[in-house]
Design an enzyme around this catalytic site. Structure first.
Site, PDB file in Angstrom:
ATOM      1  N   PHE A  23       1.801  15.253   5.905  1.00 53.35           N
ATOM      2  CA  PHE A  23       1.636  14.521   4.646  1.00 53.35           C
ATOM      3  C   PHE A  23       0.227  14.640   4.049  1.00 53.35           C
ATOM      4  CE2 PHE A  23       0.792  11.599   8.154  1.00 53.35           C
ATOM      5  CZ  PHE A  23      -0.458  11.101   7.817  1.00 53.35           C
ATOM      6  N   HIS A  84      -4.968   0.418   1.238  1.00 55.60           N
ATOM      7  CA  HIS A  84      -5.491   0.996   2.479  1.00 55.60           C
ATOM      8  C   HIS A  84      -6.154  -0.101   3.296  1.00 55.60           C
ATOM      9  CE1 HIS A  84      -7.529   3.757   5.199  1.00 55.60           C
ATOM     10  NE2 HIS A  84      -8.619   3.032   5.004  1.00 55.60           N
TER      11      HIS A  84
END
Length: 142
Positions: A23, A84
């Site tokens: 990814f 995040h």
């Protein structure tokens, strides 16, 4: 708090620990596709507290298992999970330095150094403030 837009190269550097994973190209492309807001959370046990608020990294899983988490609410899928969070204190320090290069991070004292700091700076300040508060007895102490 800082609003910025990272280049693909900056994203590659930020997520260097993910390099080589399937990814990774999509991650760096997505993270450099628009502006982001970087923030530093300062509190006791900040990393674990933030992880709890975020929920699982996969937003689809987060909707099932942690429906009130930030990723369940704002994320769209496994890659675009909206937020995040640092994995540890050491990664948080590295990421803060990356996003806020002008900030000076001092090591947090632990053990005897922490007790010395508390005894030398915090306790006298608290004692003086609480003593003054008790002498004044204001109707609204806040």
């Amino acid at each position: 708090k800082r609003k910025l837009q990272l280049s693909p190269e900056q994203c590659s550097n930020f997520y260097a620990d993910q390099y080589g994973k399937v990814f990774f190209p999509n991650l760096t492309a997505y993270m450099s596709s628009g502006p982001l807001v970087a923030m530093v959370l300062a509190r006791h046990c900040a990393v674990s507290y933030w992880k709890e608020l975020l929920g699982p990294s996969n937003s689809i899983k987060a909707r099932r298992t942690h429906p009130h988490s930030l990723r369940a609410i704002y994320g769209t899928d496994d890659l675009r999970n909206a937020l995040h969070g640092s994995l540890s204190i050491s990664s948080a320090e590295r990421e803060i330095r990356f996003m806020f290069p002008e900030v000076i991070l001092e090591p947090v004292p632990v053990g005897q150094r922490a007790r010395d700091y508390l005894n030398l700076y915090v306790k006298p300040t608290l004692l003086a403030g609480l003593t003054a508060l008790c002498k004044e007895k204001p109707a609204d102490p806040m």
